[in-house]
Motif scaffolding. Structure first.
Motif, PDB file in Angstrom:
ATOM      1  N   VAL B  32      11.574  68.724  60.687  1.00 47.15           N
ATOM      2  CA  VAL B  32      12.591  68.043  61.504  1.00 47.15           C
ATOM      3  C   VAL B  32      12.563  66.546  61.207  1.00 47.15           C
ATOM      4  CG1 VAL B  32      13.097  67.322  63.882  1.00 47.15           C
ATOM      5  CG2 VAL B  32      12.688  69.718  63.390  1.00 47.15           C
ATOM      6  N   THR B  33      11.357  65.994  61.135  1.00 42.97           N
ATOM      7  CA  THR B  33      11.246  64.550  60.908  1.00 42.97           C
ATOM      8  C   THR B  33      11.744  64.174  59.508  1.00 42.97           C
ATOM      9  OG1 THR B  33       9.303  64.626  62.311  1.00 42.97           O
ATOM     10  CG2 THR B  33       9.660  62.604  61.123  1.00 42.97           C
ATOM     11  N   VAL B  34      11.355  64.974  58.519  1.00 43.32           N
ATOM     12  CA  VAL B  34      11.797  64.687  57.136  1.00 43.32           C
ATOM     13  C   VAL B  34      13.324  64.802  57.049  1.00 43.32           C
ATOM     14  CG1 VAL B  34      11.739  65.544  54.749  1.00 43.32           C
ATOM     15  CG2 VAL B  34       9.627  65.353  56.050  1.00 43.32           C
ATOM     16  N   ALA B  35      13.866  65.866  57.637  1.00 39.32           N
ATOM     17  CA  ALA B  35      15.326  66.050  57.596  1.00 39.32           C
ATOM     18  C   ALA B  35      16.024  64.893  58.296  1.00 39.32           C
ATOM     19  CB  ALA B  35      15.690  67.374  58.261  1.00 39.32           C
ATOM     20  N   ASP B  36      15.465  64.466  59.403  1.00 37.58           N
ATOM     21  CA  ASP B  36      16.051  63.343  60.148  1.00 37.58           C
ATOM     22  C   ASP B  36      16.084  62.084  59.281  1.00 37.58           C
ATOM     23  OD1 ASP B  36      16.980  62.006  62.562  1.00 37.58           O
ATOM     24  OD2 ASP B  36      15.001  61.059  62.581  1.00 37.58           O
ATOM     25  N   PHE B  43      23.033  59.975  54.593  1.00 42.27           N
ATOM     26  CA  PHE B  43      24.381  60.239  55.142  1.00 42.27           C
ATOM     27  C   PHE B  43      24.653  59.491  56.447  1.00 42.27           C
ATOM     28  CE2 PHE B  43      22.923  64.037  52.840  1.00 42.27           C
ATOM     29  CZ  PHE B  43      23.874  64.061  51.826  1.00 42.27           C
ATOM     30  N   ASN B  44      23.732  58.627  56.800  1.00 41.92           N
ATOM     31  CA  ASN B  44      23.880  57.874  58.049  1.00 41.92           C
ATOM     32  C   ASN B  44      24.172  58.817  59.231  1.00 41.92           C
ATOM     33  OD1 ASN B  44      23.834  55.559  59.527  1.00 41.92           O
ATOM     34  ND2 ASN B  44      26.015  55.113  59.253  1.00 41.92           N
ATOM     35  N   ASN B  45      23.528  59.981  59.192  1.00 42.22           N
ATOM     36  CA  ASN B  45      23.825  60.991  60.206  1.00 42.22           C
ATOM     37  C   ASN B  45      22.518  61.654  60.676  1.00 42.22           C
ATOM     38  OD1 ASN B  45      25.209  62.742  61.816  1.00 42.22           O
ATOM     39  ND2 ASN B  45      25.778  64.149  60.157  1.00 42.22           N
ATOM     40  N   PRO B  46      21.713  60.934  61.463  1.00 42.75           N
ATOM     41  CA  PRO B  46      20.413  61.496  61.852  1.00 42.75           C
ATOM     42  C   PRO B  46      20.555  62.730  62.744  1.00 42.75           C
ATOM     43  CG  PRO B  46      20.882  59.499  63.089  1.00 42.75           C
ATOM     44  CD  PRO B  46      21.984  59.638  62.079  1.00 42.75           C
ATOM     45  N   ILE B  47      19.477  63.497  62.791  1.00 40.63           N
ATOM     46  CA  ILE B  47      19.485  64.702  63.643  1.00 40.63           C
ATOM     47  C   ILE B  47      19.436  64.266  65.106  1.00 40.63           C
ATOM     48  CG2 ILE B  47      18.134  66.711  64.338  1.00 40.63           C
ATOM     49  CD1 ILE B  47      17.211  66.983  61.477  1.00 40.63           C
ATOM     50  N   ARG B  48      20.345  64.790  65.887  1.00 40.75           N
ATOM     51  CA  ARG B  48      20.360  64.443  67.311  1.00 40.75           C
ATOM     52  C   ARG B  48      19.176  65.141  67.998  1.00 40.75           C
ATOM     53  NH1 ARG B  48      22.962  66.739  71.442  1.00 40.75           N
ATOM     54  NH2 ARG B  48      23.190  65.435  73.299  1.00 40.75           N
ATOM     55  N   GLY B  49      18.400  64.364  68.719  1.00 42.29           N
ATOM     56  CA  GLY B  49      17.294  64.970  69.462  1.00 42.29           C
ATOM     57  C   GLY B  49      16.030  65.138  68.650  1.00 42.29           C
TER      58      GLY B  49
END
Lengths: 434, 168
Positions: B32-36, B43-49
């Motif tokens: 989750v952290t790496v993907a965020d 993509f300037n689009n972090p994972i929400r939450g």
């Protein structure tokens, strides 16, 4: 009984429990909980005991701990340390004691991806000790280098102990990780100097080694690129403000898995073993931090730091004298307490005192960690020494004791240097974070 | 199979299940952290939450990971006394530590019950993911119960020797 007297009694009971082989977390929970019952009443003590485990276990700051441990475990399982040692051996060849210096260099580089001194000592014993013995090195000098080199791991970022220290002392994790780098490098250089002096004084301890060509040395420089990449991405990322410590640790652990798998050094069974070890080691640390939370609340309630501060003032002790006494105390404690326990028990007591005397808490944190390092390697109970003996049972413990003694000078010189030049610890955090 | 061995085998299954649950939580936490990070920078689009996810997964990790340490008597101890006391005295001290382990885990379980009930009544939720906090308390209590079961089995059925319970 005054709160301070209760505080002192609690600390004495804690030490008694520890000596009687009660696990560190239990001793902290028992003393912390019942101390809080006496000082704050049942409801207060119960409320803290109920919320502390949940708060610690869901602390974003502490999420960095298992991730950095995982990165170190992966680096160890994928035998990256073997390549590192081979490269150091070739690059630093051609002079007496070169293999000892190479061992220290490899340990310091391994420390740049691992945060555990014991893991470092165990890994380097497996990698370096057979080579050192094959080259005719004295067992004492060989194991002394490995033990000393392993201890730099907790100073050179990523350092698990510095992260836990930051959490318990409410300091910035990135600042502490920055503060540890320079002293870690200086200490490595001091250890190398000790190894060279020993090799010079006792040439029979360190026979002449093979001399590699310049071409071989340049070629060897390329080998440990994975370590450099992981260090730049993780610690460089934190220093540059690109990643939070948790993000850097996650990217580092993920990167270590990718490097290991793509290079076919890390199989599924190695990965599972690394994960299993990470789970067990991390959770053992977390239960201690839970206990330390209860204990530090008790210390605050018992006004123990104020009591010691009043005592120091009544005796007209200068800040320097207080620091020297604290350092002597750490040397004694290091004889029977392990590193994390030593930090968690003492920091709530000592930090308020030293900051009252005008010392910087970040500088003090590095002093404490250097003293923990001393505790890890000084006889009779330095844990690194036991780890080495467990990995190499045919080496006599007396040889290991004899070998480590010259290296004990190095951290003490570092402490003196840090008093003379506090910037050793404070310069980098100031440059990076203002 | 003797009842003691059956008990040990059951506890072993429990701790293994909890160990792999903790391992899964750790891997999920890392991914989750790496993907965020990648989504944020590429993509300037972090994972929400992601922050809430890390905190929640860490909780699952810690409370489930404890069981393996307790089952293996791997808690960190200062074993200086082993050299002074004989094997029999050391075994007694290990037993005392086993009893205290169970008591301390029981104490924490008991103390955690009230804030867990309060979390249920207050209806608090995680800021971004909107996960009810009481769900996390249930996970914590259930996992701690598993750890306590392992500690109890160690106390009742595992022989005490200086080889078990050495410092890490």
């Amino acid at each position: 009984m005054s709160p301070a007297a209760i505080g002192v009694t609690g600390v004495l009971v804690l030490f008694a429990l520890l000596i009687l082989r009660v696990p560190v977390w239990i001793a902290l929970v028992l003393v912390g909980f019942f101390g809080n019952v006496v000082l704050a009443g049942w409801p207060g003590a119960f409320a803290l005991a109920g919320t502390a485990p949940f708060d610690v276990a869901s602390s974003y700051t502490l999420s960095v701990v298992p991730l950095f441990i995982l990165m170190g475990e992966i680096a160890s399982e994928s035998k990256l340390s073997g390549e590192l040692f081979n490269a150091a051996r070739v690059i630093l060849s051609g002079f007496r004691g070169g293999l000892a210096v190479a061992t220290l260099a490899a340990s310091a580089c391994f420390g740049a991806v691992s945060g555990s001194s014991l893991a470092n000592a165990a890994t380097m014993t497996r990698m370096a000790l057979p080579e050192l013995r094959k080259a005719g090195y004295d067992d004492g000098l060989a194991t002394g280098c490995i033990a000393a080199g392993g201890s730099t791991d907790i100073l050179i970022p990523p350092s698990i102990i510095l992260v836990i220290y930051a959490a318990i002392a409410e300091l910035s994790v990135p600042k502490l990780l920055a503060a540890g780098l320079m002293p870690g490098l200086v200490l490595t250089a001091l250890y190398m100097a000790v190894a060279l002096v020993v090799a010079h004084v006792r040439p029979d301890y360190a026979p002449d080694a093979e001399n590699y060509s310049l071409r071989a040395r340049v070629a060897a420089l390329r080998e440990p690129w994975q370590f450099l990449a992981l260090f730049i991405v993780t610690i460089g990322g934190i220093y540059a403000g690109i990643f939070s410590p948790t993000e850097a640790a996650a990217v580092g652990a993920f990167g270590a898995i990718l490097i290991g798998m793509l290079g076919r050094r890390l199989g599924l069974s190695d990965l599972l073993r690394a994960i299993e070890s990470t789970v067990v080691v991390s959770c053992l640390l977390f239960v201690i931090v839970i206990g330390a939370n209860l204990f530090s609340f008790f210390i605050v309630q018992g006004h123990l730091p104020e009591l010691l501060l009043d005592g120091a003032r009544a005796w007209n002790l200068s800040g320097l004298t207080v620091m020297v006494l604290i350092i002597l105390g750490y040397i004694v404690l290091g004889c029977f307490l392990e590193g994390i326990g030593m930090v968690l028990i003492t920091v709530p007591v000592f930090q308020p005192i030293v900051t009252q005397f005008g010392y910087d808490p970040i500088w003090f944190a590095i002093i404490v960690v250097v003293m923990v390092e001393v505790g890890l390697i000084h006889p009779p109970v330095g844990m690194n020494l036991f780890v080495i003996q467990a990995q190499a049972p045919d080496v006599r413990i007396t040889s290991i004791y004899r070998g480590i003694i010259p290296f004990l000078v190095a951290p003490l010189i570092l402490i003196v240097l840090m008093f003379m030049f506090p910037g050793l610890a404070l310069w980098l955090p100031k440059v990076l974070y203002g | 199979m003797r009842p003691r061995d059956r008990l040990l085998k059951l506890a072993d299954h429990v701790q293994r299940a909890q160990l792999w649950l903790a391992a899964a939580a750790l891997i999920a936490l890392m991914l989750v952290t790496v993907a965020d990070v990648f989504l944020r920078y590429l993509f300037n689009n972090p994972i929400r939450g992601s922050y809430d996810s890390v905190e929640s997964l860490l909780l699952v990790f810690v409370f489930n990971g404890m069981a393996a340490g307790f089952f293996g008597r791997r808690n960190i101890v200062i074993d200086l006394v082993d050299t002074l006391a004989g094997p029999r005295a050391t075994a007694v001290l290990i037993r005392v530590a086993d009893v205290l382990s169970v008591l301390c885990l029981g104490l924490l379980l008991w103390a955690m019950w009230l804030p867990a009930v309060q979390a249920y009544h207050y209806g608090d939720v995680k800021m971004e993911l909107r996960i009810p906090i009481y769900v996390l308390w249930i996970v914590a209590l259930a996992s701690l119960l598993g750890t306590m079961f392992c500690a109890l089995v160690v106390l009742a059925a595992k022989p005490a020797s200086a080889d078990s319970g050495r410092s890490e």
